[in-house]
Design a protein around this motif. Structure first.
Motif, PDB file in Angstrom:
ATOM      1  N   LEU A 142      42.365 -75.421 -48.420  1.00  0.00           N
ATOM      2  CA  LEU A 142      41.602 -74.489 -48.700  1.00  0.00           C
ATOM      3  C   LEU A 142      40.993 -74.826 -49.991  1.00  0.00           C
ATOM      4  O   LEU A 142      40.210 -73.758 -50.767  1.00  0.00           O
ATOM      5  CB  LEU A 142      43.311 -73.966 -49.768  1.00  0.00           C
ATOM      6  N   ILE A 143      40.565 -75.736 -50.381  1.00  0.00           N
ATOM      7  CA  ILE A 143      40.109 -76.564 -52.383  1.00  0.00           C
ATOM      8  C   ILE A 143      39.043 -75.832 -51.245  1.00  0.00           C
ATOM      9  O   ILE A 143      37.912 -75.449 -52.663  1.00  0.00           O
ATOM     10  CB  ILE A 143      40.530 -77.282 -52.668  1.00  0.00           C
ATOM     11  N   GLY A 144      38.870 -76.111 -50.496  1.00  0.00           N
ATOM     12  CA  GLY A 144      37.563 -76.981 -49.768  1.00  0.00           C
ATOM     13  C   GLY A 144      36.638 -75.400 -49.647  1.00  0.00           C
ATOM     14  O   GLY A 144      35.704 -74.694 -50.198  1.00  0.00           O
ATOM     15  N   ILE A 149      34.249 -83.994 -47.750  1.00  0.00           N
ATOM     16  CA  ILE A 149      32.707 -83.970 -47.376  1.00  0.00           C
ATOM     17  C   ILE A 149      32.253 -82.365 -46.102  1.00  0.00           C
ATOM     18  O   ILE A 149      31.518 -81.696 -46.623  1.00  0.00           O
ATOM     19  CB  ILE A 149      31.989 -84.889 -47.068  1.00  0.00           C
ATOM     20  N   ALA A 150      32.584 -82.512 -45.721  1.00  0.00           N
ATOM     21  CA  ALA A 150      32.735 -81.804 -44.516  1.00  0.00           C
ATOM     22  C   ALA A 150      32.957 -80.430 -44.475  1.00  0.00           C
ATOM     23  O   ALA A 150      32.333 -79.627 -44.733  1.00  0.00           O
ATOM     24  CB  ALA A 150      33.852 -82.545 -43.307  1.00  0.00           C
ATOM     25  N   TYR A 151      34.337 -79.530 -45.424  1.00  0.00           N
ATOM     26  CA  TYR A 151      34.399 -78.672 -45.358  1.00  0.00           C
ATOM     27  C   TYR A 151      33.412 -78.267 -46.168  1.00  0.00           C
ATOM     28  O   TYR A 151      33.189 -76.972 -47.031  1.00  0.00           O
ATOM     29  CB  TYR A 151      36.390 -79.203 -46.001  1.00  0.00           C
ATOM     30  N   SER A 152      33.033 -78.837 -47.462  1.00  0.00           N
ATOM     31  CA  SER A 152      32.306 -78.520 -48.848  1.00  0.00           C
ATOM     32  C   SER A 152      30.778 -77.988 -47.274  1.00  0.00           C
ATOM     33  O   SER A 152      30.407 -76.991 -48.456  1.00  0.00           O
ATOM     34  CB  SER A 152      31.887 -78.963 -49.563  1.00  0.00           C
ATOM     35  N   ALA A 153      30.445 -78.812 -46.670  1.00  0.00           N
ATOM     36  CA  ALA A 153      29.355 -78.087 -46.195  1.00  0.00           C
ATOM     37  C   ALA A 153      29.499 -77.269 -44.902  1.00  0.00           C
ATOM     38  O   ALA A 153      28.776 -76.631 -45.612  1.00  0.00           O
ATOM     39  CB  ALA A 153      28.793 -79.646 -45.849  1.00  0.00           C
ATOM     40  N   LEU A 154      30.637 -76.876 -44.391  1.00  0.00           N
ATOM     41  CA  LEU A 154      31.211 -76.227 -43.439  1.00  0.00           C
ATOM     42  C   LEU A 154      30.934 -74.912 -44.952  1.00  0.00           C
ATOM     43  O   LEU A 154      30.693 -74.088 -44.338  1.00  0.00           O
ATOM     44  CB  LEU A 154      32.142 -76.050 -43.193  1.00  0.00           C
TER      45      LEU A 154
END
Length: 239
Positions: free
Chosen positions: A63-65, A142-147
């Motif tokens: 959710l934060i991502g 890292i992955a969530y931010s990119a997605l």
């Protein structure tokens, strides 16, 4: 590959009054849950792992991502102000990479730090539970931010789609449907936590080598495609 001006504008957008309020609520709720569980249940390694896995990694981090990843770029696209940024002599990959760094930093700060603190509250880092889930939160950030940064460049409904992904796919299907677990950032991150924590306390359906490869592949692919979409948006604006 990093532009301070773009970073400053992105931090301002991500940490705006409304988004910042939501960002603080989730970590505060995790810490409140940790205090309550510790008070009512005492020190229990498995309970600590369940709380950190069930709320921190499965709900709070994605959710934060969503908030940080989409907030890094989608508001500028929605209100058209991205045109002014793209008109500056800054390379498009630099813009995307800078926004990604900001999204990662915000996601890590508001997810990994409270996860570690909650782990200390729950069982004092017994069996390395706090460290294990903190590492999982860091790599998942890292992955969530990119997605979600990519999602912000391809859809005007990025927040809604991101919430559906975080709450339905990651939290529901990723936890209940075996086949879906292998396509879950949460499960990839859990693979690292499993290696760190005590035996049997953390489990993942994805092996560590595959998890690392998938985390890296998704991050690189999402970042590249976000840059590609931004270049396409520039061309459309010039036309």
């Amino acid at each position: 590959m990093y532009n301070p001006t773009v970073a400053r504008l992105t931090y301002k957008a991500v940490l705006g009054r409304r988004r910042a309020a939501i960002l603080f609520v989730l970590p505060a709720l995790l810490l409140l849950i940790a205090f309550a569980v510790r008070t009512l249940n005492g020190v229990d390694d498995q309970v600590a792992a369940d709380v950190l896995g069930g709320f921190a990694l499965a709900t709070m981090v994605p959710l934060i991502g969503v908030i940080a990843g989409t907030g890094a770029i989608s508001p500028e696209i929605d209100d058209g102000s991205i045109v002014y940024l793209l008109s500056k002599p800054v390379k498009r990959p630099v813009i995307v990479f800078t926004k990604l760094i900001v999204a990662i930093a915000v996601t890590m700060a508001f997810s990994a730090v409270p996860t570690f603190l909650a782990g200390l509250i729950l069982n004092g880092n017994g069996q390395q539970i706090a460290v294990a889930y903190t590492v999982a939160a860091l790599v998942a950030s890292i992955a969530y931010s990119a997605l979600f940064l990519l999602l912000g460049t391809v859809s005007r409904h990025a927040v809604v789609i991101g919430l559906v992904y975080a709450l339905v796919w990651e939290t529901l299907f990723g936890s209940l449907v075996p086949g879906a677990r292998t396509l879950s950032v949460q499960q990839w991150a859990l693979s690292l936590a499993e290696r760190i924590a005590g035996d049997g306390l953390v489990g993942s359906d994805v092996g560590l080598p595959a998890a690392v490869a998938l985390l890296a592949g998704v991050t690189v692919a999402a970042t590249w495609y976000a840059g590609h979409k931004l270049r396409s948006l520039t061309l459309a604006g010039e036309e």
